[in-house]
Design a protein around this motif. Structure first.
Motif, PDB file in Angstrom:
ATOM      1  N   THR A  85      -7.077  -6.548  -3.404  1.00 50.21           N
ATOM      2  CA  THR A  85      -5.912  -6.864  -2.582  1.00 50.21           C
ATOM      3  C   THR A  85      -5.816  -8.363  -2.362  1.00 50.21           C
ATOM      4  O   THR A  85      -6.783  -9.096  -2.563  1.00 50.21           O
ATOM      5  CB  THR A  85      -5.984  -6.181  -1.205  1.00 50.21           C
ATOM      6  OG1 THR A  85      -7.141  -6.646  -0.519  1.00 50.21           O
ATOM      7  CG2 THR A  85      -6.020  -4.678  -1.328  1.00 50.21           C
TER       8      THR A  85
ATOM      9  N   ARG B 261      -1.077  -6.918   3.585  1.00 51.85           N
ATOM     10  CA  ARG B 261      -2.075  -6.797   2.531  1.00 51.85           C
ATOM     11  C   ARG B 261      -1.413  -6.072   1.372  1.00 51.85           C
ATOM     12  O   ARG B 261      -0.837  -5.000   1.547  1.00 51.85           O
ATOM     13  CB  ARG B 261      -3.280  -6.023   3.039  1.00 51.85           C
ATOM     14  CG  ARG B 261      -4.337  -5.950   2.007  1.00 51.85           C
ATOM     15  CD  ARG B 261      -5.745  -5.987   2.505  1.00 51.85           C
ATOM     16  NE  ARG B 261      -6.104  -6.966   3.489  1.00 51.85           N
ATOM     17  CZ  ARG B 261      -6.664  -8.146   3.220  1.00 51.85           C
ATOM     18  NH1 ARG B 261      -6.875  -8.503   1.978  1.00 51.85           N
ATOM     19  NH2 ARG B 261      -7.033  -8.944   4.180  1.00 51.85           N
TER      20      ARG B 261
ATOM     21  N   ILE C 192       0.839  -1.200   0.000  1.00 54.89           N
ATOM     22  CA  ILE C 192       0.000   0.000   0.000  1.00 54.89           C
ATOM     23  C   ILE C 192       0.872   1.247   0.000  1.00 54.89           C
ATOM     24  O   ILE C 192       0.556   2.230  -0.682  1.00 54.89           O
ATOM     25  CB  ILE C 192      -0.961  -0.040   1.195  1.00 54.89           C
ATOM     26  CG1 ILE C 192      -1.977  -1.163   0.993  1.00 54.89           C
ATOM     27  CG2 ILE C 192      -1.652   1.296   1.398  1.00 54.89           C
ATOM     28  CD1 ILE C 192      -2.888  -1.438   2.160  1.00 54.89           C
TER      29      ILE C 192
ATOM     30  N   LEU D 240     -10.151  -1.197  -4.444  1.00 53.01           N
ATOM     31  CA  LEU D 240      -8.864  -1.706  -4.913  1.00 53.01           C
ATOM     32  C   LEU D 240      -8.746  -3.184  -4.544  1.00 53.01           C
ATOM     33  O   LEU D 240      -8.961  -3.547  -3.387  1.00 53.01           O
ATOM     34  CB  LEU D 240      -7.704  -0.940  -4.274  1.00 53.01           C
ATOM     35  CG  LEU D 240      -7.540   0.505  -4.704  1.00 53.01           C
ATOM     36  CD1 LEU D 240      -6.470   1.198  -3.869  1.00 53.01           C
ATOM     37  CD2 LEU D 240      -7.189   0.590  -6.173  1.00 53.01           C
TER      38      LEU D 240
ATOM     39  N   HIS E 184      -9.881   3.152   0.173  1.00 48.70           N
ATOM     40  CA  HIS E 184     -10.291   2.445  -1.046  1.00 48.70           C
ATOM     41  C   HIS E 184     -10.233   0.936  -0.847  1.00 48.70           C
ATOM     42  O   HIS E 184     -11.098   0.201  -1.349  1.00 48.70           O
ATOM     43  CB  HIS E 184      -9.417   2.859  -2.227  1.00 48.70           C
ATOM     44  CG  HIS E 184      -9.734   4.218  -2.749  1.00 48.70           C
ATOM     45  ND1 HIS E 184      -8.772   5.036  -3.277  1.00 48.70           N
ATOM     46  CD2 HIS E 184     -10.885   4.921  -2.815  1.00 48.70           C
ATOM     47  CE1 HIS E 184      -9.322   6.174  -3.659  1.00 48.70           C
ATOM     48  NE2 HIS E 184     -10.610   6.124  -3.379  1.00 48.70           N
ATOM     49  N   VAL E 185      -9.235   0.470  -0.109  1.00 50.08           N
ATOM     50  CA  VAL E 185      -9.129  -0.962   0.170  1.00 50.08           C
ATOM     51  C   VAL E 185     -10.300  -1.416   1.034  1.00 50.08           C
ATOM     52  O   VAL E 185     -10.936  -2.435   0.770  1.00 50.08           O
ATOM     53  CB  VAL E 185      -7.774  -1.285   0.838  1.00 50.08           C
ATOM     54  CG1 VAL E 185      -7.754  -2.693   1.394  1.00 50.08           C
ATOM     55  CG2 VAL E 185      -6.640  -1.092  -0.157  1.00 50.08           C
ATOM     56  N   ARG E 186     -10.607  -0.652   2.097  1.00 50.85           N
ATOM     57  CA  ARG E 186     -11.717  -1.009   2.991  1.00 50.85           C
ATOM     58  C   ARG E 186     -13.053  -1.047   2.257  1.00 50.85           C
ATOM     59  O   ARG E 186     -13.911  -1.879   2.545  1.00 50.85           O
ATOM     60  CB  ARG E 186     -11.801  -0.020   4.158  1.00 50.85           C
ATOM     61  CG  ARG E 186     -10.843  -0.315   5.280  1.00 50.85           C
ATOM     62  CD  ARG E 186     -11.202   0.462   6.532  1.00 50.85           C
ATOM     63  NE  ARG E 186     -11.278   1.904   6.325  1.00 50.85           N
ATOM     64  CZ  ARG E 186     -10.235   2.732   6.370  1.00 50.85           C
ATOM     65  NH1 ARG E 186      -9.036   2.261   6.610  1.00 50.85           N
ATOM     66  NH2 ARG E 186     -10.397   4.026   6.179  1.00 50.85           N
TER      67      ARG E 186
ATOM     68  N   TYR F   1      -5.938   3.248   1.944  1.00 52.66           N
ATOM     69  CA  TYR F   1      -6.553   2.365   2.938  1.00 52.66           C
ATOM     70  C   TYR F   1      -8.074   2.443   2.859  1.00 52.66           C
ATOM     71  O   TYR F   1      -8.774   1.430   2.982  1.00 52.66           O
ATOM     72  CB  TYR F   1      -6.075   2.715   4.350  1.00 52.66           C
ATOM     73  CG  TYR F   1      -4.713   2.169   4.677  1.00 52.66           C
ATOM     74  CD1 TYR F   1      -4.504   0.804   4.817  1.00 52.66           C
ATOM     75  CD2 TYR F   1      -3.627   3.021   4.853  1.00 52.66           C
ATOM     76  CE1 TYR F   1      -3.249   0.300   5.122  1.00 52.66           C
ATOM     77  CE2 TYR F   1      -2.378   2.530   5.154  1.00 52.66           C
ATOM     78  CZ  TYR F   1      -2.197   1.164   5.287  1.00 52.66           C
ATOM     79  OH  TYR F   1      -0.953   0.665   5.580  1.00 52.66           O
TER      80      TYR F   1
ATOM     81  N   ILE G 220      -1.647  -4.704  -2.766  1.00 54.74           N
ATOM     82  CA  ILE G 220      -2.528  -4.319  -3.867  1.00 54.74           C
ATOM     83  C   ILE G 220      -2.245  -5.251  -5.038  1.00 54.74           C
ATOM     84  O   ILE G 220      -1.103  -5.426  -5.449  1.00 54.74           O
ATOM     85  CB  ILE G 220      -2.275  -2.854  -4.297  1.00 54.74           C
ATOM     86  CG1 ILE G 220      -2.401  -1.887  -3.123  1.00 54.74           C
ATOM     87  CG2 ILE G 220      -3.193  -2.463  -5.454  1.00 54.74           C
ATOM     88  CD1 ILE G 220      -3.776  -1.706  -2.596  1.00 54.74           C
TER      89      ILE G 220
END
Length: 68
Positions: free
Chosen positions: A43, A50, A18, A41, A35-37, A33, A52
């Motif tokens: 992952t 974690r 990340i 994105l 966008h990941v949650r 973070y 990407i």
């Protein structure tokens, strides 16, 4: 002289941290973070890290109809 037994990693690795993705994209780590949650994105989890999935993100972007 002993040969290096470590596996060689290609220059184009399909995943990145990340932090590195933040540096390359120009977005803050907090934004990444978020966008990941939210699932924006893709992952993968490797151990406790974690990463990407850049290969999948690239494929998703190319398949999107509104990218052109």
């Amino acid at each position: 002289m002993e040969e290096n037994q470590a596996p060689q990693v290609p220059a184009t690795v399909p995943t990145m941290t990340i932090e590195r993705f933040s540096q390359l994209s120009g977005l803050d780590e907090g934004v990444i973070y978020g966008h990941v949650r939210r699932g924006y994105l893709p992952t993968i989890k490797v151990g406790r890290y974690r990463l990407i999935n850049v290969a999948l993100l690239n494929a998703q972007c190319l398949q999107a109809e509104d990218w052109a």
